[in-house]
Design a protein around this motif. Structure first.
Motif, mmCIF file in Angstrom:
data_model
loop_
_atom_site.group_PDB
_atom_site.id
_atom_site.type_symbol
_atom_site.label_atom_id
_atom_site.label_comp_id
_atom_site.label_asym_id
_atom_site.label_seq_id
_atom_site.Cartn_x
_atom_site.Cartn_y
_atom_site.Cartn_z
ATOM 1 N N ARG A 19 88.700 79.297 -7.871
ATOM 2 C CA ARG A 19 87.532 79.919 -7.896
ATOM 3 C C ARG A 19 86.097 79.023 -7.230
ATOM 4 N NH1 ARG A 19 87.586 84.617 -11.241
ATOM 5 N NH2 ARG A 19 89.482 84.561 -12.681
ATOM 6 N N ILE A 20 86.462 78.753 -6.145
ATOM 7 C CA ILE A 20 85.656 77.806 -5.189
ATOM 8 C C ILE A 20 85.187 78.594 -3.921
ATOM 9 C CG2 ILE A 20 85.110 75.476 -3.876
ATOM 10 C CD1 ILE A 20 87.373 74.301 -5.670
ATOM 11 N N ALA A 21 83.881 79.062 -3.879
ATOM 12 C CA ALA A 21 83.408 79.732 -2.812
ATOM 13 C C ALA A 21 83.597 78.715 -1.705
ATOM 14 C CB ALA A 21 81.947 80.039 -3.168
ATOM 15 N N TYR A 22 84.034 79.687 -0.473
ATOM 16 C CA TYR A 22 84.330 78.708 0.812
ATOM 17 C C TYR A 22 84.092 79.594 1.805
ATOM 18 C CZ TYR A 22 88.724 81.385 1.605
ATOM 19 O OH TYR A 22 89.405 82.379 1.863
ATOM 20 N N VAL A 23 83.941 78.907 2.858
ATOM 21 C CA VAL A 23 83.901 79.878 4.122
ATOM 22 C C VAL A 23 84.621 79.167 5.420
ATOM 23 C CG1 VAL A 23 81.558 79.047 4.717
ATOM 24 C CG2 VAL A 23 82.453 81.190 5.770
ATOM 25 N N LEU A 24 85.140 79.816 6.522
ATOM 26 C CA LEU A 24 86.007 79.064 7.557
ATOM 27 C C LEU A 24 84.923 79.031 8.478
ATOM 28 C CD1 LEU A 24 88.250 77.986 9.109
ATOM 29 C CD2 LEU A 24 88.581 80.271 9.949
ATOM 30 N N VAL A 25 84.661 77.841 9.064
ATOM 31 C CA VAL A 25 83.379 77.466 10.255
ATOM 32 C C VAL A 25 84.113 76.946 11.559
ATOM 33 C CG1 VAL A 25 81.592 77.392 8.564
ATOM 34 C CG2 VAL A 25 82.532 75.402 9.219
ATOM 35 N N GLY A 26 83.458 76.483 12.272
ATOM 36 C CA GLY A 26 84.201 75.758 13.273
ATOM 37 C C GLY A 26 84.992 76.520 14.634
ATOM 38 N N SER A 27 85.740 75.888 15.005
ATOM 39 C CA SER A 27 86.636 76.138 16.360
ATOM 40 C C SER A 27 87.525 77.494 15.746
ATOM 41 C CB SER A 27 87.269 75.322 16.784
ATOM 42 O OG SER A 27 88.371 74.533 16.173
ATOM 43 N N LEU A 28 87.913 77.225 14.633
ATOM 44 C CA LEU A 28 88.924 78.536 14.300
ATOM 45 C C LEU A 28 88.056 79.836 14.030
ATOM 46 C CD1 LEU A 28 91.786 77.423 11.929
ATOM 47 C CD2 LEU A 28 91.983 78.086 14.052
ATOM 48 N N ALA A 29 86.928 79.650 13.460
ATOM 49 C CA ALA A 29 86.132 80.780 13.140
ATOM 50 C C ALA A 29 85.567 81.226 14.416
ATOM 51 C CB ALA A 29 84.579 80.478 12.396
ATOM 52 N N SER A 30 85.514 80.633 15.507
ATOM 53 C CA SER A 30 85.143 81.006 16.893
ATOM 54 C C SER A 30 86.441 81.693 17.272
ATOM 55 C CB SER A 30 84.828 79.741 18.039
ATOM 56 O OG SER A 30 83.660 79.105 17.349
ATOM 57 N N SER A 31 87.495 81.378 17.227
ATOM 58 C CA SER A 31 88.781 81.963 17.730
ATOM 59 C C SER A 31 88.742 83.228 17.139
ATOM 60 C CB SER A 31 89.915 81.307 17.186
ATOM 61 O OG SER A 31 90.058 79.927 18.004
ATOM 62 N N ILE A 32 88.653 83.374 15.709
ATOM 63 C CA ILE A 32 88.403 84.774 15.217
ATOM 64 C C ILE A 32 87.575 85.801 15.753
ATOM 65 C CG2 ILE A 32 88.318 85.875 12.893
ATOM 66 C CD1 ILE A 32 89.554 83.437 11.618
ATOM 67 N N HIS A 33 86.396 85.241 16.063
ATOM 68 C CA HIS A 33 85.322 85.892 16.862
ATOM 69 C C HIS A 33 85.552 86.218 18.231
ATOM 70 C CE1 HIS A 33 83.023 86.528 13.369
ATOM 71 N NE2 HIS A 33 82.931 85.270 12.957
ATOM 72 N N GLY A 34 86.820 85.627 18.831
ATOM 73 C CA GLY A 34 87.213 86.017 20.055
ATOM 74 C C GLY A 34 87.201 84.984 21.020
ATOM 75 N N MET A 35 86.450 83.861 20.660
ATOM 76 C CA MET A 35 86.451 82.695 21.633
ATOM 77 C C MET A 35 87.621 81.619 21.225
ATOM 78 S SD MET A 35 84.825 81.475 24.239
ATOM 79 C CE MET A 35 85.091 80.119 25.221
ATOM 80 N N PHE A 36 88.804 81.845 21.846
ATOM 81 C CA PHE A 36 89.926 81.098 21.451
ATOM 82 C C PHE A 36 89.989 79.688 22.274
ATOM 83 C CE2 PHE A 36 94.285 79.474 21.599
ATOM 84 C CZ PHE A 36 94.533 79.320 20.453
ATOM 85 N N ARG A 37 90.298 78.689 21.230
ATOM 86 C CA ARG A 37 90.663 77.389 21.895
ATOM 87 C C ARG A 37 91.381 77.017 20.909
ATOM 88 N NH1 ARG A 37 87.463 73.154 19.980
ATOM 89 N NH2 ARG A 37 85.399 73.665 18.952
#
Length: 199
Positions: A19-37
């Motif tokens: 029950r720890i609130a979290y959010v993915l950020v950084g390059s993997l978040a970018s990849s999910i938004h279409g900017m893969f590296r």
């Protein structure tokens, strides 16, 4: 060898279980938004509190190496600690959120997303707008020399321009003193789109 999305799924599952609130950020978040590296690092903002440290470590220790002192120090300083996946040696950087409104907004506005089109795992991911703002913040604080961060920003804007909440972006860019950088990124994304359309 596991891919980063599999490793992320393991960490996300533990954080949700605890029950720890979290959010993915950084390059993997970018990849999910279409900017893969490709990347061997996974960046997560997670609101871990002192009383959650031992249960969190117990849940992670089957698959990850994590140092208790580093976790407690990160909480005290509002910085980050690492979790190293045993099998793949992927490094997960877990950032304790700063005590500011933007850090809270990243978690409040997170979206439950599929990690990739061909996988079933889901995790909470920073919105495209918050990913842009966070990367501009990192780019600015790092002396504006990271071409990787800048390329990610321009790529996300170019790939999501029709769905971005531009008012939200501009309001927060002004609050974070990033307006000049955001305007520049929009211009570059527009120029790249014009160049690709003209080919």
């Amino acid at each position: 060898m596991e891919n980063p999305f599999t490793v992320l799924s393991l960490v996300a599952g533990v954080l949700e279980q605890q029950r720890i609130a979290y959010v993915l950020v950084g390059s993997l978040a970018s990849s999910i938004h279409g900017m893969f590296r490709s990347t061997a690092d996974i960046d997560i903002v997670a609101d871990v509190h002192s009383e959650q440290v031992i249960p969190l470590l117990t849940a992670l220790q089957e698959n990850f190496y994590v140092d208790e002192h580093a976790v407690r120090d990160a909480i005290d300083r509002r910085q980050s600690f690492n979790a190293i996946h045993f099998d793949s040696v992927f490094k997960v950087d877990i950032f304790i959120p700063k005590a500011d409104e933007f850090s809270r907004k990243q978690i409040e506005r997170r979206e439950l997303r599929k990690l990739a089109p061909d996988v079933e795992q889901m995790a909470y991911v920073a919105t495209a707008e918050d990913t842009i703002l966070a990367k501009l913040r990192w780019y600015n604080s790092g002396g504006r020399i990271s071409s990787t961060q800048w390329t990610d920003v321009v790529g996300i804007i170019g790939g999501s321009s029709s769905t971005l909440d531009v008012d939200y972006l501009r309001d927060w860019a002004e609050t974070l003193s990033l307006t000049e950088l955001l305007d520049r990124a929009f211009r570059e994304a527009s120029d790249e789109d014009s160049d690709s359309s003209g080919k």
